[in-house]
Design an enzyme around this catalytic site. Sequence first.
Site, short mmCIF file in Angstrom:
data_model
loop_
_atom_site.label_atom_id
_atom_site.label_comp_id
_atom_site.label_asym_id
_atom_site.label_seq_id
_atom_site.Cartn_x
_atom_site.Cartn_y
_atom_site.Cartn_z
N SER A 172 4.98 3.11 -0.89
CA SER A 172 3.96 3.25 -1.93
C SER A 172 4.51 3.05 -3.33
CB SER A 172 3.30 4.63 -1.83
OG SER A 172 4.26 5.66 -1.91
N HIS B 66 3.46 9.03 -8.50
CA HIS B 66 3.65 7.61 -8.21
C HIS B 66 3.63 6.81 -9.52
CE1 HIS B 66 2.92 8.59 -4.00
NE2 HIS B 66 3.37 7.38 -3.71
#
Length: 253
Positions: free
Chosen positions: A10, A234
């Site tokens: 990711s 993230h």
Amino acid sequence: MTRYVALGSSMAAGPGIQPRVAGSPRAAGRSARNYPHLVAAALGLDLVDVTYSGATTAHVLTDPQRGAAPQIEALDGSEALVTVTIGGNDVGYVPMLFAAGLPRPVRAIPVLGTRIRRLVNPAERYVALEDVGAALVEVGRAVRQRSPGATVLFVDYLTLLPPAGAAAPLSEHDTSLGRHLAAELERRTAEAAEATGCGLVRAGEASREYHAWSADPWTTRFGWPVPRRPAPLHPNEAGMRAVADLVAAAVGG
């Protein structure tokens, strides 16, 4: 040759950064504005993006993921460039940080609490770290074998955590463990790159001042996922642009 294959988890896929790659699996979280897409546009390359959220080194090398073939099968030997961002899920890096940010009473819930306690247990994270170095070396060797004419770049993880103190709502103890995991991932990724003749893009080093708790972050803080927004813990759009610039510079240099 203009073929570029992006491998990884990711941190390369860019879950939540809009727009999502048309036709890609929703579970992959693959953004059309992730660093592979930005690099391909900047360098005029034909991108094959097989990054997938939750991927481990095993998903790169041997294991299918939610019906998707092992990522390395995307390589056919005609590549000009291959980038690899992997290893964090092997050691439970972001899962550990997310688990640590949950309210403490959650750790008492049957089954779920057991999983959370294991994720934040330093002993279990250290055991996982012992295995990731060899796995990263195997990834580098396998990619070099499949794509002998390509520039192969390991791209390590952007810095998430501040250099000292707690990153609320994480405790100082859990934040310290997260910093240790990040530092060890960086070190072992660099060692794998050197051992396998691959290049290295030091995204972690470049982003020290741009951690998620800074005034100008390249990553997001702990929180609950919100549709159509970058996933917690993230890269955000600024982070993906920064990594793309680093990769493009490495290729051009």
